[in-house]
Design a protein around this motif. Structure first.
Motif, PDB file in Angstrom:
ATOM      1  N   ARG A   1       0.829  -1.208   0.000  1.00  0.00           N
ATOM      2  CA  ARG A   1       0.000   0.000   0.000  1.00  0.00           C
ATOM      3  C   ARG A   1       0.869   1.266   0.000  1.00  0.00           C
ATOM      4  N   TYR A   2       1.891   1.267   0.871  1.00  0.00           N
ATOM      5  CA  TYR A   2       2.730   2.450   0.999  1.00  0.00           C
ATOM      6  C   TYR A   2       3.601   2.656  -0.231  1.00  0.00           C
ATOM      7  N   ILE A   3       4.098   1.545  -0.785  1.00  0.00           N
ATOM      8  CA  ILE A   3       4.947   1.673  -1.964  1.00  0.00           C
ATOM      9  C   ILE A   3       4.139   2.268  -3.111  1.00  0.00           C
ATOM     10  N   ILE A   4       2.923   1.772  -3.268  1.00  0.00           N
ATOM     11  CA  ILE A   4       2.093   2.287  -4.352  1.00  0.00           C
ATOM     12  C   ILE A   4       1.750   3.750  -4.105  1.00  0.00           C
ATOM     13  N   LYS A   5       1.481   4.084  -2.864  1.00  0.00           N
ATOM     14  CA  LYS A   5       1.195   5.476  -2.522  1.00  0.00           C
ATOM     15  C   LYS A   5       2.397   6.357  -2.854  1.00  0.00           C
ATOM     16  N   GLY A   6       3.585   5.874  -2.476  1.00  0.00           N
ATOM     17  CA  GLY A   6       4.791   6.654  -2.742  1.00  0.00           C
ATOM     18  C   GLY A   6       5.041   6.825  -4.222  1.00  0.00           C
ATOM     19  N   LEU A   7       4.886   5.725  -4.967  1.00  0.00           N
ATOM     20  CA  LEU A   7       5.186   5.776  -6.399  1.00  0.00           C
ATOM     21  C   LEU A   7       4.197   6.642  -7.154  1.00  0.00           C
ATOM     22  N   SER A   8       2.923   6.573  -6.729  1.00  0.00           N
ATOM     23  CA  SER A   8       1.932   7.253  -7.560  1.00  0.00           C
ATOM     24  C   SER A   8       1.738   8.712  -7.165  1.00  0.00           C
ATOM     25  N   THR A   9       2.473   9.185  -6.153  1.00  0.00           N
ATOM     26  CA  THR A   9       2.369  10.602  -5.803  1.00  0.00           C
ATOM     27  C   THR A   9       2.867  11.443  -6.963  1.00  0.00           C
ATOM     28  N   GLY A  10       2.168  12.492  -7.265  1.00  0.00           N
ATOM     29  CA  GLY A  10       2.636  13.405  -8.298  1.00  0.00           C
ATOM     30  C   GLY A  10       2.252  12.945  -9.678  1.00  0.00           C
ATOM     31  N   ALA A  11       1.861  11.677  -9.820  1.00  0.00           N
ATOM     32  CA  ALA A  11       1.453  11.206 -11.140  1.00  0.00           C
ATOM     33  C   ALA A  11       0.107  11.813 -11.499  1.00  0.00           C
ATOM     34  N   VAL A  12      -0.763  11.916 -10.497  1.00  0.00           N
ATOM     35  CA  VAL A  12      -2.109  12.408 -10.738  1.00  0.00           C
ATOM     36  C   VAL A  12      -2.252  13.776 -10.106  1.00  0.00           C
ATOM     37  N   LYS A  13      -2.529  14.763 -10.908  1.00  0.00           N
ATOM     38  CA  LYS A  13      -2.694  16.101 -10.341  1.00  0.00           C
ATOM     39  C   LYS A  13      -4.173  16.416 -10.177  1.00  0.00           C
TER      40      LYS A  13
ATOM     41  N   VAL B   1      -0.476  11.762 -17.329  1.00  0.00           N
ATOM     42  CA  VAL B   1       0.148  10.727 -16.502  1.00  0.00           C
ATOM     43  C   VAL B   1       1.169   9.950 -17.325  1.00  0.00           C
ATOM     44  N   SER B   2       0.806   9.641 -18.567  1.00  0.00           N
ATOM     45  CA  SER B   2       1.703   8.887 -19.421  1.00  0.00           C
ATOM     46  C   SER B   2       3.023   9.634 -19.601  1.00  0.00           C
ATOM     47  N   VAL B   3       2.905  10.947 -19.835  1.00  0.00           N
ATOM     48  CA  VAL B   3       4.126  11.737 -20.040  1.00  0.00           C
ATOM     49  C   VAL B   3       4.994  11.686 -18.787  1.00  0.00           C
ATOM     50  N   THR B   4       4.368  11.865 -17.604  1.00  0.00           N
ATOM     51  CA  THR B   4       5.136  11.782 -16.358  1.00  0.00           C
ATOM     52  C   THR B   4       5.840  10.434 -16.249  1.00  0.00           C
ATOM     53  N   ALA B   5       5.080   9.361 -16.492  1.00  0.00           N
ATOM     54  CA  ALA B   5       5.656   8.016 -16.356  1.00  0.00           C
ATOM     55  C   ALA B   5       6.816   7.819 -17.316  1.00  0.00           C
ATOM     56  N   ILE B   6       6.640   8.248 -18.565  1.00  0.00           N
ATOM     57  CA  ILE B   6       7.689   8.015 -19.560  1.00  0.00           C
ATOM     58  C   ILE B   6       8.926   8.847 -19.237  1.00  0.00           C
ATOM     59  N   VAL B   7       8.718  10.114 -18.851  1.00  0.00           N
ATOM     60  CA  VAL B   7       9.878  10.962 -18.558  1.00  0.00           C
ATOM     61  C   VAL B   7      10.656  10.410 -17.368  1.00  0.00           C
ATOM     62  N   LEU B   8       9.926  10.018 -16.292  1.00  0.00           N
ATOM     63  CA  LEU B   8      10.618   9.453 -15.126  1.00  0.00           C
ATOM     64  C   LEU B   8      11.358   8.172 -15.499  1.00  0.00           C
ATOM     65  N   ARG B   9      10.700   7.363 -16.311  1.00  0.00           N
ATOM     66  CA  ARG B   9      11.320   6.101 -16.715  1.00  0.00           C
ATOM     67  C   ARG B   9      12.589   6.359 -17.532  1.00  0.00           C
ATOM     68  N   ILE B  10      12.553   7.369 -18.421  1.00  0.00           N
ATOM     69  CA  ILE B  10      13.748   7.691 -19.211  1.00  0.00           C
ATOM     70  C   ILE B  10      14.877   8.130 -18.285  1.00  0.00           C
ATOM     71  N   ILE B  11      14.520   8.928 -17.249  1.00  0.00           N
ATOM     72  CA  ILE B  11      15.548   9.371 -16.306  1.00  0.00           C
ATOM     73  C   ILE B  11      16.219   8.164 -15.656  1.00  0.00           C
TER      74      ILE B  11
END
Lengths: 314, 363
Positions: free
Chosen positions: A302-314, B282-292
């Motif tokens: 749960r925490y790993i997913i929370k950490g990873l997905s932060t900032g992905a969704v604005k 979201v896709s752009v964020t994921a791809i850019v982070l992945r490239i980094i």
């Protein structure tokens, strides 16, 4: 009038939907099968290497050469891999230099990754909090520039820092020391921590602290007493993510440590003997490097997913 | 909140003077230790420290005094500065100083195994870099690895869609799919690259033989080796993109895609007309982070192929690693690294500018 037409219409619609139902039922079964088939296939791809690692640690040379797959069917498991680390049932109470070596590396890995993550969380959270709440103006630099400065460190490839640090650490007698590694690892995960925590603090309403400031708390008091407890889940997420990255780090450890501060990945990588590779002992070591994080992953997913997905969704 | 003018206003002048005095004293102390050590190392002074570590302690003390005096001089505003100050000082001292030092090393001829020590050699390293076909080869490989991020993205998107569908045991599959991301690249290099994909007994090779590939050698042909490395790296990092995309899918308003379905659009149309466009940010964020992350690729290559066969799998990082490990060539290796950094910065800035312009055009 209108009621009869609507009744006829309803009957026709029911007939149509029944036909569609049969059709869609078949389609549904096919799509269900496809979905679960794909899920199971990928689950197999994810799990098989882990299974292979764990079982290989119980295989003798002959079983390795035959590519045996299933314990008790294809091969008779033996403690050979764990024995070579001094961790099998019959060797665990005897003194063993290999075990001491292994435990030293294991403890190095634990200490280094925990301390580095802790350091990064402390200074990273403070910075993220400051940047999300206060206006700074340091010379020409404002909040946006300071944030960009931190986040831009993410693209810095380790290889740029590695050789200068090799020389610098030698000059300050920090080569082959855990502290040296801890500082570098903290630097490595700091941008990620700041990114996650900035998002966390932004989601906490500032009114809470304003009320505390009115009550006479300083900004540090408000931060420690009110903000930290609320944002603890976010901190745990950032901490776990840092832990994963630090535990697995190999490049800096390989270049900057030799005997004292060597971590587990470096020990795994240096297992080639003169008679080729002892797969059982390599597998046992690899398991020891993999299993702790697998457990962390299963328990704290749960925490790993929370950490990873932060900032992905604005 | 209060304005900063009100925060500074009530600090007495004597307190400000005290703070400034502290900073000046600490700076003088740091400078004194530094100058003394430089004089000692250059042989002008008899007594001195064996290593530069005391200078480090002096720097730490200076940093602490700087923080304390901020509070003394500026009160509440200083306390606020204290939130960001540790991270700023830490990053500057850990990045800016070594990078600057690295730029200096890059222009020297410095081989740790030779007795001559460090010698300034101007642009020789840069000239050697332009003639080093192995370095350019590894940069070419990086282009391949980075391009493959799009394939990883497609797979990750597919997995995210699967996990977002109405399925049983969702948590189980999510945990399992996440696991590869948690594993140590070194352990994976050995247990997958060198054992599971081993030519004689590895199950992957046996499977390939079963499927009709007569000589399943994963690491002898240049292109196959490159793809094998890419597959292993993809396996470890697909979960990362998958989680980001899954978060995006879950944040998407459900009624939009349902409305489309009511209007008669099938799954394929709904995906391309609605889901995919909504997921672009979201896709752009994921791809850019992945490239980094991809630009740092090294561990697997160092452990599985050591760049072979003939440099076909080399990434820039693994190439520089061997330049140092096998030849102790610190000066030249650093030049290669700094040059790589410049390329990365230009590449990332171009990429980000291009992406943001493209996204703006779509809106």
């Amino acid at each position: 009038m209108s009621s009869t037409t609507s009744a006829i219409e309803a009957a026709a619609a029911a007939e149509r939907s029944a036909a569609r139902y049969d059709q869609s039922r078949a389609a549904r079964i096919i799509s269900r099968t496809a979905i679960y088939g794909a899920l199971l296939l990928w689950a197999f791809i994810c799990l098989f290497p882990i299974y292979w690692t764990l079982t290989t640690s119980f295989k003798t040379a002959k079983d390795v050469q035959q590519g045996a797959l299933i314990p008790f069917v294809d091969f008779e498991p033996s403690w050979i891999g764990w024995k070579s680390l001094g961790l099998s049932p019959d060797t665990i109470f005897e003194t063993s230099t290999v075990r001491e070596e292994f435990l030293a590396r294991f403890i190095n890995s634990v200490v280094t990754s925990l301390s580095a993550s802790m350091l990064a969380i402390v200074i990273g959270s403070l910075a993220a909090y400051g940047l999300s709440r206060f206006e700074y103006k340091w010379g020409p630099f404002r909040n946006k520039d300071i944030s960009f400065f931190f986040l831009s460190q993410l693209i810095l490839p380790p290889v740029v820092l590695a050789l200068p640090f090799l020389v610098l650490y030698k000059e300050v007698a920090m080569l082959d020391s855990s502290i040296g590694l801890i500082l570098l690892y903290a630097l490595m995960v700091l941008p990620i921590v700041i990114w996650i925590m900035r998002d966390q603090f932004k989601s906490i309403p500032a009114e809470l602290e304003e009320a505390a400031l009115v009550d006479g708390l300083s900004s540090w008091g408000a931060f420690l007493r009110i903000v930290v407890p609320i944002s603890l889940p976010g901190m745990v997420a950032a901490f776990i993510l840092s832990l994963v990255l630090c535990w697995n780090e190999y490049f800096f450890a390989a270049l900057l440590t030799s005997t004292d501060a060597k971590t587990l990945p470096v020990m795994v990588a240096s297992q080639t003997g003169s008679q080729g590779i002892n797969w059982w002992s390599m597998a046992a070591l690899s398991s020891a490097a993999i299993v702790p994080l697998c457990i962390v992953g299963i328990l704290l997913e749960r925490y790993i997913i929370k950490g990873l997905s932060t900032g992905a969704v604005k | 909140m209060q304005t900063s003018a009100a925060l500074i206003g009530d600090i007495p002048a004597s307190r400000k003077a005290l703070g400034r005095g502290l900073i000046i004293a600490a700076s003088l102390g740091l400078a004194a230790v530094l100058v003394w050590q430089i004089l000692f190392v250059s042989g002008n002074v008899e007594e001195g420290f064996d290593t530069w570590r005391p200078v480090l302690y002096a720097y730490l003390a200076w940093a602490v005094v700087l923080g304390v005096s901020q509070v003394i001089i500026r009160g509440e505003a200083g306390q606020r500065a204290l939130f960001v100050l540790p991270a700023v000082l830490f990053t500057i001292s850990m990045v800016i100083f070594p990078t600057a030092f690295g730029i200096y090393i890059a222009f020297t001829d410095w081989n740790l195994s030779s007795f001559e020590g460090r010698q300034f050699n101007g642009l020789d390293n840069l000239r050697a870099l332009f003639e080093d076909s192995y370095y350019w080869n590894s940069l070419g490989n990086m282009a391949f690895y980075v391009a493959m991020v799009l394939v990883e993205y497609a797979i990750a998107f597919g997995l995210a869609l699967l996990l977002n569908a109405e399925i049983r045991a969702r948590r189980f599959f999510r945990v399992v799919f996440l696991l590869p991301f948690m594993l140590s690249p070194v352990a994976i290099s050995w247990m997958v690259g060198k054992s599971l994909m081993e030519y004689r007994f590895g199950p992957a090779a046996n499977l390939a033989r079963f499927l009709g590939w007569e000589k399943p050698a994963f690491f002898t042909e240049p292109w196959i080796a490159k793809i094998s490395i890419e597959v292993m790296d993809a396996w470890m990092y697909i979960p990362f993109m998958m989680i980001l995309l899954l978060a995006g899918l879950q944040a998407m308003p459900r009624d939009v895609s349902e409305a489309a379905r009511v209007d008669g659009a099938n799954g394929w149309q709904t995906f391309w007309k609605i889901t995919f466009p909504l997921m672009l940010p979201v896709s752009v964020t994921a791809i850019v982070l992945r490239i980094i992350f991809k630009l740092k690729l090294a561990d697997i290559i160092i452990n599985v192929t050591a760049g072979g066969p003939g440099g076909a799998t080399d990434s820039v990082t693994s190439f520089i690693y061997r330049e140092y490990r096998d030849r102790s060539n610190v000066g030249y290796g650093t030049m290669l690294a700094e040059f790589y950094l410049v390329i990365i910065i230009i590449f990332m800035l171009t990429l980000l500018r291009f992406v943001s312009r493209w996204l703006r055009k779509l809106d």
